[in-house]
Scaffold this motif. Sequence first.
Motif, PDB file in Angstrom:
ATOM      1  N   VAL A 423       0.839  -1.181   0.000  1.00  0.00           N
ATOM      2  CA  VAL A 423       0.000   0.000   0.000  1.00  0.00           C
ATOM      3  C   VAL A 423       0.881   1.241   0.000  1.00  0.00           C
ATOM      4  O   VAL A 423       2.096   1.167   0.235  1.00  0.00           O
ATOM      5  CB  VAL A 423      -0.931   0.018   1.226  1.00  0.00           C
ATOM      6  CG1 VAL A 423      -1.860  -1.186   1.227  1.00  0.00           C
ATOM      7  CG2 VAL A 423      -0.112   0.086   2.517  1.00  0.00           C
ATOM      8  N   TYR A 424       0.259   2.390  -0.236  1.00  0.00           N
ATOM      9  CA  TYR A 424       0.968   3.656  -0.158  1.00  0.00           C
ATOM     10  C   TYR A 424       0.948   4.130   1.297  1.00  0.00           C
ATOM     11  O   TYR A 424      -0.106   4.184   1.932  1.00  0.00           O
ATOM     12  CB  TYR A 424       0.312   4.707  -1.050  1.00  0.00           C
ATOM     13  CG  TYR A 424       0.920   6.072  -0.903  1.00  0.00           C
ATOM     14  CD1 TYR A 424       2.157   6.376  -1.475  1.00  0.00           C
ATOM     15  CD2 TYR A 424       0.276   7.066  -0.155  1.00  0.00           C
ATOM     16  CE1 TYR A 424       2.729   7.624  -1.318  1.00  0.00           C
ATOM     17  CE2 TYR A 424       0.841   8.322  -0.008  1.00  0.00           C
ATOM     18  CZ  TYR A 424       2.076   8.597  -0.587  1.00  0.00           C
ATOM     19  OH  TYR A 424       2.659   9.844  -0.434  1.00  0.00           O
ATOM     20  N   VAL A 437      -4.676  -6.159   4.626  1.00  0.00           N
ATOM     21  CA  VAL A 437      -5.101  -5.502   3.385  1.00  0.00           C
ATOM     22  C   VAL A 437      -5.495  -6.579   2.372  1.00  0.00           C
ATOM     23  O   VAL A 437      -4.758  -7.562   2.182  1.00  0.00           O
ATOM     24  CB  VAL A 437      -3.974  -4.624   2.821  1.00  0.00           C
ATOM     25  CG1 VAL A 437      -4.377  -4.053   1.463  1.00  0.00           C
ATOM     26  CG2 VAL A 437      -3.620  -3.520   3.801  1.00  0.00           C
ATOM     27  N   SER A 441      -9.695  -3.286   0.051  1.00  0.00           N
ATOM     28  CA  SER A 441      -8.942  -2.133   0.540  1.00  0.00           C
ATOM     29  C   SER A 441      -8.582  -1.195  -0.598  1.00  0.00           C
ATOM     30  O   SER A 441      -8.478  -1.593  -1.765  1.00  0.00           O
ATOM     31  CB  SER A 441      -7.659  -2.603   1.241  1.00  0.00           C
ATOM     32  OG  SER A 441      -7.978  -3.554   2.245  1.00  0.00           O
ATOM     33  N   TYR A 443      -5.943   2.263  -1.855  1.00  0.00           N
ATOM     34  CA  TYR A 443      -4.505   2.411  -2.083  1.00  0.00           C
ATOM     35  C   TYR A 443      -3.729   2.545  -0.786  1.00  0.00           C
ATOM     36  O   TYR A 443      -2.547   2.200  -0.699  1.00  0.00           O
ATOM     37  CB  TYR A 443      -4.255   3.608  -2.996  1.00  0.00           C
ATOM     38  CG  TYR A 443      -4.321   4.939  -2.308  1.00  0.00           C
ATOM     39  CD1 TYR A 443      -3.153   5.647  -2.012  1.00  0.00           C
ATOM     40  CD2 TYR A 443      -5.546   5.528  -1.966  1.00  0.00           C
ATOM     41  CE1 TYR A 443      -3.213   6.884  -1.384  1.00  0.00           C
ATOM     42  CE2 TYR A 443      -5.601   6.757  -1.356  1.00  0.00           C
ATOM     43  CZ  TYR A 443      -4.437   7.436  -1.071  1.00  0.00           C
ATOM     44  OH  TYR A 443      -4.485   8.661  -0.457  1.00  0.00           O
ATOM     45  N   LEU A 455      -8.265  -3.391  -6.204  1.00  0.00           N
ATOM     46  CA  LEU A 455      -6.800  -3.455  -6.111  1.00  0.00           C
ATOM     47  C   LEU A 455      -6.418  -4.686  -5.289  1.00  0.00           C
ATOM     48  O   LEU A 455      -7.275  -5.456  -4.853  1.00  0.00           O
ATOM     49  CB  LEU A 455      -6.266  -2.192  -5.451  1.00  0.00           C
ATOM     50  CG  LEU A 455      -6.589  -0.858  -6.138  1.00  0.00           C
ATOM     51  CD1 LEU A 455      -6.177   0.309  -5.245  1.00  0.00           C
ATOM     52  CD2 LEU A 455      -5.873  -0.784  -7.482  1.00  0.00           C
ATOM     53  N   HIS A 456      -5.137  -4.870  -5.091  1.00  0.00           N
ATOM     54  CA  HIS A 456      -4.617  -5.933  -4.229  1.00  0.00           C
ATOM     55  C   HIS A 456      -5.083  -7.315  -4.704  1.00  0.00           C
ATOM     56  O   HIS A 456      -5.420  -8.187  -3.904  1.00  0.00           O
ATOM     57  CB  HIS A 456      -5.025  -5.700  -2.771  1.00  0.00           C
ATOM     58  CG  HIS A 456      -4.685  -4.332  -2.269  1.00  0.00           C
ATOM     59  ND1 HIS A 456      -3.384  -3.892  -2.101  1.00  0.00           N
ATOM     60  CD2 HIS A 456      -5.491  -3.283  -1.929  1.00  0.00           C
ATOM     61  CE1 HIS A 456      -3.398  -2.649  -1.676  1.00  0.00           C
ATOM     62  NE2 HIS A 456      -4.659  -2.247  -1.553  1.00  0.00           N
ATOM     63  N   GLY A 538      -4.241   9.107  -5.281  1.00  0.00           N
ATOM     64  CA  GLY A 538      -4.790   7.771  -5.165  1.00  0.00           C
ATOM     65  C   GLY A 538      -5.841   7.566  -6.244  1.00  0.00           C
ATOM     66  O   GLY A 538      -6.224   8.503  -6.968  1.00  0.00           O
ATOM     67  N   SER A 617      -0.856  -5.223  -5.201  1.00  0.00           N
ATOM     68  CA  SER A 617      -0.403  -3.887  -4.801  1.00  0.00           C
ATOM     69  C   SER A 617      -1.542  -2.889  -4.946  1.00  0.00           C
ATOM     70  O   SER A 617      -2.619  -3.203  -5.472  1.00  0.00           O
ATOM     71  CB  SER A 617       0.775  -3.443  -5.677  1.00  0.00           C
ATOM     72  OG  SER A 617       0.332  -2.989  -6.929  1.00  0.00           O
ATOM     73  N   ALA A 618      -1.258  -1.668  -4.508  1.00  0.00           N
ATOM     74  CA  ALA A 618      -2.235  -0.577  -4.552  1.00  0.00           C
ATOM     75  C   ALA A 618      -2.271   0.116  -5.907  1.00  0.00           C
ATOM     76  O   ALA A 618      -3.012   1.085  -6.064  1.00  0.00           O
ATOM     77  CB  ALA A 618      -1.906   0.436  -3.468  1.00  0.00           C
ATOM     78  N   ARG A 619      -1.486  -0.359  -6.849  1.00  0.00           N
ATOM     79  CA  ARG A 619      -1.433   0.307  -8.149  1.00  0.00           C
ATOM     80  C   ARG A 619      -2.032  -0.525  -9.270  1.00  0.00           C
ATOM     81  O   ARG A 619      -2.295   0.009 -10.360  1.00  0.00           O
ATOM     82  CB  ARG A 619       0.011   0.629  -8.517  1.00  0.00           C
ATOM     83  CG  ARG A 619       0.669   1.603  -7.556  1.00  0.00           C
ATOM     84  CD  ARG A 619       2.101   1.887  -7.941  1.00  0.00           C
ATOM     85  NE  ARG A 619       2.238   2.432  -9.295  1.00  0.00           N
ATOM     86  CZ  ARG A 619       3.365   2.929  -9.790  1.00  0.00           C
ATOM     87  NH1 ARG A 619       4.458   2.956  -9.036  1.00  0.00           N
ATOM     88  NH2 ARG A 619       3.411   3.394 -11.013  1.00  0.00           N
TER      89      ARG A 619
END
Length: 628
Positions: A423-424, A437, A441, A443, A455-456, A538, A617-619
Amino acid sequence: MRRIVPALLMLALLMLMLAGCGERAADPVAAPQASPPPTSPPAASVSVPRRPSVTVSTDAGDEAGLNWTPPALVLTREQVRQARRDAAAAVRAGDLFEGPRDAIPLYLALLRLDPEDRLAQRGLARAASALLAQGERALAAAEDDSQALARAVRIAAVLRTVLPDDTRTQAYLARLDLAEQLARLNATGESQLRQGLLGEGDAPGALDSFRSALELAPGQSRARQGLAATESAFIRRAEDAARAGDFEGAARWMGFASQVRADAPTVKDAYARIEQERARQIAALRDAGVAELATPLGLKSAREKLAAALRIAAPGDPVVADLRQRIDLATHYGLFRPGQAFTDALAGGGRTPTMVVVPHGGFRMGADEDEPGATQAEQPAHYVRFDRGFAVSRHPVTVGEFRRFVQATGHRARATRRGHSMVYDERSGNFVRRSGVDWQSGYAGARVGDDMPVLHVSVRDAEAYADWLAEQTGHGYRLPSEAEFEYVLRAGTQGRYPWGNENPPPKGVANLAGGNDVSPSGRRWANAFVGYGDGWWGPAPVGTFRPNPWGLYDLGGNVSEWVTDCWHANFRRAPADGAAWFNPGCRARVVRGGAWASSPQQARAAWRSSQDSDVTSARVGFRVVRGI
């Protein structure tokens, strides 16, 4: 004295017979002038015949029908007075020659008894004039009545006997000859019509016969009717050919029909009917072809219908063009159309994400060597062609859409099983691993709403979601190939960025790292589009930014996305048909597209990245593709 009278009578009869056997004049070419009105000829012009032979045509076959033998009748002097009364009454009754007690036979019998009988001579002249009038009436009816013509011929034979030198007789014979010629020509034409011998081209037939009749008698109704019947026969053949789909033959027959009578309305109407038949057949072929397109293997049959329609259609026919377009669309899009948006029903209830049909075509994939920021992993640039369109989800799969999948299947995503994801971190400004997470969840690790991009998730989670859609709908849902992703990201453009070559991007085009963006704690991006701000630190809810030219959202920003392909260090030997470049068992997979934290280098249309298949990941999120 009594011996001299029989001799004189025999001499008179011999002279009359010789006069009656004289040859008639040659047949006139044109219709004769009308004869003068019947008048009683001078008594001296009437001769007493003795079994004459009369010919009014050069056709020897007609001779037997043109001879007249007076009925045998012998009178005594005691019968003369009564014979005169009977003859006069017969004239008044119109009984002139056919029976022994008719007028002319009676007068001839009286003259045989006494050639100098003035009363008989005058009576014979009156009877002859009456007979001429009957002949004229018979000729007037002879055009459409063969019996009237036959009577006119019999009358001609009698007139040649009793008025051989009268100009009225000669004019009558000329008109009779014309009537006989017209009757023969018309009868021949009518027989040819019945036999189907119409006279097209150089072939002999009804057309020539009726035209010949009209050359002799312009405007003659029977010949004109024959021409109209011939024209109708040509039209029938044309319409029969049209109904059989032979429109070249129909045009040929209509060409003959149009030459029969100038500017005939029947021909114009027939042309209209044939064009209506052509339109009907083309429409039927179009409808049948469209129906075939709705069947799984109907494309070949639909093309056969198109070929049949092309054979009979005029160039540029809009109905044929419509069928051709439908076949082209079916070839490339099945039952769909480019730009069409749709959803599929899920067997367990609900609908799939909204899908958008993208056009088939080709593009240049990758980065050219002189592109600023390009890497060898994005080269060599190469041409990729899609022969068939496909459908892409309008935006990345959302948390809500993924939730329905998890609830329906009990799927445990990678981050859920592992208990953490990247995450960020606002405090450090870096991406860090954080426990608790998962796909619900955002970012920064907090729970987010259902309209946010999921995400994730690992690439295997994304593939499991696509497989579930395919199972629920019966259609081919999957992750896009890398070529498909870049194709829809560029959407027909060929610039450095998805939106072209502008730097910074146009306002509202994408969620990227902008120099004007600020984090909740006041941080700014170190490597960003100078002068650009999108208002988000985000991811934003899907569809926040404007769509690309094909109606798709968030391809050039917001979240990066998983694709099917395994990672390859460059594009050498990459598929040219847009298929995924996949090696079973590979762990390194490809991520494409800019994200909310992407620098200008990472926002390029050709940018690609390698990620382990278990990474979350959050991206990175994903979207799906469906075959059509």
